[in-house]
Structures are given as structure tokens and as C-alpha cells.
Design a protein around this motif. Structure first.
Motif, mmCIF file in Angstrom:
data_model
loop_
_atom_site.group_PDB
_atom_site.id
_atom_site.type_symbol
_atom_site.label_atom_id
_atom_site.label_comp_id
_atom_site.label_asym_id
_atom_site.label_seq_id
_atom_site.Cartn_x
_atom_site.Cartn_y
_atom_site.Cartn_z
ATOM 1 N N MET A 134 0.645 -1.550 -0.045
ATOM 2 C CA MET A 134 -0.190 -0.597 -0.097
ATOM 3 C C MET A 134 0.702 1.367 0.303
ATOM 4 O O MET A 134 0.781 2.137 -0.830
ATOM 5 N N TRP A 135 1.993 0.931 0.767
ATOM 6 C CA TRP A 135 2.713 2.421 0.865
ATOM 7 C C TRP A 135 3.264 2.792 -0.817
ATOM 8 O O TRP A 135 3.766 3.384 -1.022
ATOM 9 N N ASN A 181 1.050 4.197 -3.026
ATOM 10 C CA ASN A 181 1.014 5.352 -3.320
ATOM 11 C C ASN A 181 1.174 6.120 -3.310
ATOM 12 O O ASN A 181 1.046 6.971 -4.049
ATOM 13 N N ARG A 182 2.631 6.058 -3.282
ATOM 14 C CA ARG A 182 3.670 6.839 -4.011
ATOM 15 C C ARG A 182 4.082 6.620 -4.985
ATOM 16 O O ARG A 182 4.169 7.820 -5.485
ATOM 17 N N CYS A 189 1.352 5.952 -7.500
ATOM 18 C CA CYS A 189 0.702 6.255 -8.097
ATOM 19 C C CYS A 189 0.691 8.438 -7.927
ATOM 20 O O CYS A 189 0.288 8.599 -8.981
ATOM 21 N N GLY A 190 1.112 8.354 -7.156
ATOM 22 C CA GLY A 190 0.733 9.999 -6.932
ATOM 23 C C GLY A 190 1.708 10.503 -7.570
ATOM 24 O O GLY A 190 2.176 11.876 -7.753
ATOM 25 N N ALA A 222 -2.905 -3.511 -5.366
ATOM 26 C CA ALA A 222 -3.057 -1.795 -5.129
ATOM 27 C C ALA A 222 -2.745 -0.962 -5.806
ATOM 28 O O ALA A 222 -3.400 -0.154 -5.368
ATOM 29 N N ARG A 259 -5.713 2.296 -5.801
ATOM 30 C CA ARG A 259 -4.546 3.597 -6.026
ATOM 31 C C ARG A 259 -5.187 4.684 -7.149
ATOM 32 O O ARG A 259 -4.871 5.707 -6.931
ATOM 33 N N THR A 303 -7.941 6.882 -7.472
ATOM 34 C CA THR A 303 -7.965 7.760 -7.594
ATOM 35 C C THR A 303 -6.871 9.541 -7.524
ATOM 36 O O THR A 303 -7.136 10.714 -7.701
ATOM 37 N N THR A 304 -5.874 8.792 -8.176
ATOM 38 C CA THR A 304 -4.982 9.504 -8.776
ATOM 39 C C THR A 304 -5.212 10.194 -10.184
ATOM 40 O O THR A 304 -4.202 11.065 -10.380
#
Length: 427
Positions: free
Chosen positions: A265-266, A269-270, A272-273, A324, A328, A331-332
Motif C-alpha cells: 500500500m505504501w 500510494n507513492r 501513483c501519486g 493495490a 490507488r 483516485t489519482t
């Protein structure tokens, strides 16, 4: 309103509440397995496809005859049957990768679903919240993040270490049309030595089980195996010592799963951001990790080595990482692209020379043509970034699923007397 985000919190039931939730968890597993056998029996014997409506009627009859079934909230039993029905729909969908539904084996992991209208959630203070469950009452949970929307359903689960409650929430999340950093493309290679390597040279890795924990887990499993062998020879029931050993094994494995989930997940998240496009290899993880044991007539080759590779692949959570990323990316606005995996680890990212000898080890890549040296996973990630998008044709399984889908849906469904109405045995 549909569920578009999930929220998971640590749950703290009392001892009495936990015991009742454990009983419900086993009942839910029994109900899923029995309903699955009922649908299989109805189709194999009478070519009838049972739906969730007919099975809910059978559940109502079973609740009248068995007190331990009636103890489970009716809404939870209906949710279990809906989950099975959704599993069948996923199997019949040629675009969905799911296979046929299978039985849920008995383990330390339990879950009890609830619809949104059967529960009530409120916040007590800055740190704590309370969820009101049918027949149990208020159960407190750690308010670690806002709900951010309307609760549509909930699942109370036990992973071998602790209790959790997960809420399906309608938060009105919409996928952005344009990523915040358009034009940023990265190739990602999943490895067994390094979990995630990027084409820009970054490498992320984490150890989920320490060497000491691995040795302790091996010792506990060996002891559990000896206890089970002795139990079978004596024809006795499982002892309290054996239950304690199994619980310790479940706790250790659950801790490793939690660390793995946290890492993927970590990383997702990074990634995709920071990137508008992420390229991955198209890998069939399930097929790649299949056993090489073979049969008695045709035994497998290098079974131990293949088993070690399978464990390494599953330990890094390749499939969980891909899921994951997809979650994610909603949302991005990140675009997930899958490319052919063939020769990405053997091709030189500088000159294009492809040779199996280029990769000296899991960590080192040295091109035999131009002499280019780099980390093997980073070189593979660069090849993934520069590769063209892979086509996604229907697989043989999907084609078969389409024919199965057509044949499993007769024009009418007749109620028949099946396993739920006859010969029910608990768990």
C-alpha cells in the motif's frame, strides 16, 4: 449509492463479544461451503442454477431447525449468500480473472459481514468510535481516520492477531481525467530479491519475516505436524497444546501478512501519486507459482528449487501489489499499462542485445555485447518502461467461462430439495 472506498479500523471487542463473533465466523464459513455444495449439486444432478433468492429461502428454513444457525444475524447470512452469488458472476464474466468458487478452509482467519442498515457507527471522542452490531451491541474501535462518507456495509474480521472492522463507504470518489503530474512515466519490475525496482534507479524492499522468526515458524510447524501425526494414530481429538501451537503459527503468519500489506500500500500510494503512467509486466502469478511436484507416474523435476522460487514470489506480494496499484490509481488518475514480460530481464536496455548470459545473477546485469553494467532489476524496469503495451486477448479460460455462463443460466429456476434441507451437519 455504491461503495467506492474502504475504511479499516482496529476493533476491541470484550471477551464475550469476541467469543460470539468467533462462533459467527465459523457459521459463516459453514454457510458459504454448504451453499456452494448446494449449487454444485443442483447443477450436476438436475441442471438447475440456484440463485441467491432461492438460497435465502433455504436459509430461513435452516434457521428454524438449528439454533446455532439462528444465532447468526439473518442479515449476515444473506450477505454470505450474496458473496457466493457474486463469486459465480465473476467466474461467468469473461473479462474477470476469477476462477470457479472454492470451499473456504478452516483457519484462524474469520469474517462476519453486515449490511449498512444493520449497523450504526458513531464517534465517541478524538481517538475512539463505536459500532453497534446486531445481537452484540456497541463495540469500540480505534478511530484512526475519518469515514469520509456514508457507510454501506461492514465486515468484522479476525486475522489471527487482532480483530478489525472494515467499512464499505460511499465517498463520491471520482477518477481525475488528468493526473497531477502528466507525462511522468515509470517502468516497474517485481523481483524476488528486491520487491519493487523502478526505471529511474529507485529500489524498494522490505523483509516481512526476520531470520529468527523464520526459524521459530519452521520449528512450530514441525511440532504441529508431529502432534497431528500422533493424534491420528491415537484417533484422539485435538489437544489444547496443539491448539496453542496452531494459534502461535497463525499469529506469526498474520504479522507477516500485515507487514506485506502495509508495504505494498505504501509503494502503490507513492508510485501513483508521482507518475501519470505506470508500466508493469503482464504476469500470471497463479500459474507461475504452481507446484512442480507432478504425479507418481510422472514426477516433477527440481521440485525443491521450484518450491523455493514459489515461496519467494508469494512472499513479495506480486499480485497484492498489482491490486493495490489499480485501487490507488482510481483516485489519482494514473494509467496502469501492462507490457509483455518476455526477455525483459535478459535484454540490454542500452543496446538491445538479448542473451540469457547477460544476467549473471539475481542482482547483476552485464551485457555481453556493449559491456553495460547495472542492477538486474533496474535494467528490467527500463525495458518495461520502453516496451509497447501488451494486447489483452480473451484467454482459453475466459472462452470456456462464456460457454459455461450461457449453459448455467436456464430460463426458469425451480425450487428443489437439496443439501440445505437434508442432512445438515455443523462445520
Amino acid at each position: 449509492m455504491k461503495v467506492d472506498v474502504g475504511r479499516r479500523y482496529r476493533l476491541y471487542p470484550s471477551q464475550g463479544q469476541a467469543e460470539r463473533l468467533i462462533s459467527w465466523g465459523h457459521t459463516c464459513r459453514w454457510l458459504y461451503n454448504t451453499a456452494l455444495e448446494q449449487r454444485q449439486f443442483a447443477w450436476q444432478q438436475r441442471k438447475i442454477t440456484l440463485g441467491v433468492t432461492a438460497q435465502c429461502a433455504f436459509l430461513t428454513e435452516a434457521r428454524k431447525d438449528f439454533d446455532w444457525v439462528a444465532d447468526l444475524p439473518a442479515q449476515s447470512g444473506q450477505q454470505v449468500l450474496r458473496q457466493l452469488d457474486q463469486a459465480y458472476r465473476n467466474w461467468w464474466d469473461p473479462r474477470h480473472p476469477a476462477g470457479p468458487p472454492t470451499r473456504k478452509r478452516k483457519s484462524a482467519r474469520l469474517s462476519v459481514p453486515f449490511p449498512g442498515q444493520a449497523i450504526a457507527v458513531r464517534r465517541v471522542n478524538r481517538r475512539w468510535g463505536v459500532v453497534n452490531l446486531p445481537k452484540i451491541g456497541d463495540v469500540k474501535f480505534r478511530w484512526s481516520r475519518p469515514l469520509g462518507g456514508v457507510v454501506r456495509n461492514a465486515v468484522v474480521s479476525f486475522d489471527g492477531v487482532a480483530w478489525h472492522v472494515g467499512f464499505g463507504v460511499h465517498a463520491g470518489v471520482k477518477t481525475p481525467e488528468v493526473h497531477a503530474r502528466p507525462g511522468m512515466v515509470v517502468g516497474v519490475d517485481r523481483g524476488v530479491k528486491v520487491a519493487v525496482a523502478m526505471s529511474d534507479g529507485r529500489m524498494w524492499n522490505r523483509t516481512f519475516v526476520s531470520p529468527g522468526q523464520e526459524r521459530e515458524l519452521a520449528r512450530l510447524k514441525s511440532k504441529a505436524g508431529r502432534q497431528e501425526t500422533a493424534r491420528r494414530k491415537r484417533g484422539a481429538t485435538t489437544s489444547n497444546r496443539a491448539r496453542k501451537i496452531r494459534a502461535e503459527i497463525a499469529r506469526t503468519e498474520a504479522k507477516a501478512r500485515n507487514r506485506r500489506r502495509d508495504f505494498v500500500m505504501w509503494a502503490a500510494n507513492r508510485l501513483c501519486g508521482q507518475h501519470a503512467t505506470i508500466k508493469l509486466e503482464r504476469l500470471g502469478v497463479k500459474a507461475m507459482t504452481a507446484t512442480a511436484r507432478g504425479t507418481i507416474a510422472e514426477p516433477g523435476i527440481s521440485v525443491a528449487a521450484k518450491a523455493g522460487l514459489n515461496r519467494a514470489v508469494l512472499d513479495k506480494g506480486w499480485g497484492l501489489f498489482e491490486a493495490a496499484l489499480a485501487n490507488r490509481a482510481r483516485t489519482t488518475g494514473t494509467r496502469i499499462v501492462k507490457v509483455p514480460a518476455a526477455f525483459t530481464s535478459q535484454r540490454c536496455s542500452r543496446c538491445g542485445n538479448t542473451d540469457r548470459n547477460n544476467r549473471e545473477s539475481q542482482a547483476m546485469f552485464r551485457c555481453g555485447s556493449c559491456g553495460y553494467q547495472a542492477n538486474a532489476d533496474v535494467n528490467a524496469a527500463i525495458n518495461v518502461r520502453d516496451a509497447a503495451e501488451a494486447p489483452s486477448p480473451l484467454t482459453g479460460r475466459a472462452v470456456r467461462d462464456r460457454s459455461r455462463k450461457a449453459s448455467c443460466r436456464p430460463p426458469t429456476q425451480r425450487r428443489q430439495r437439496t443439501a440445505l434441507e437434508t442432512g445438515i451437519s455443523r462445520r
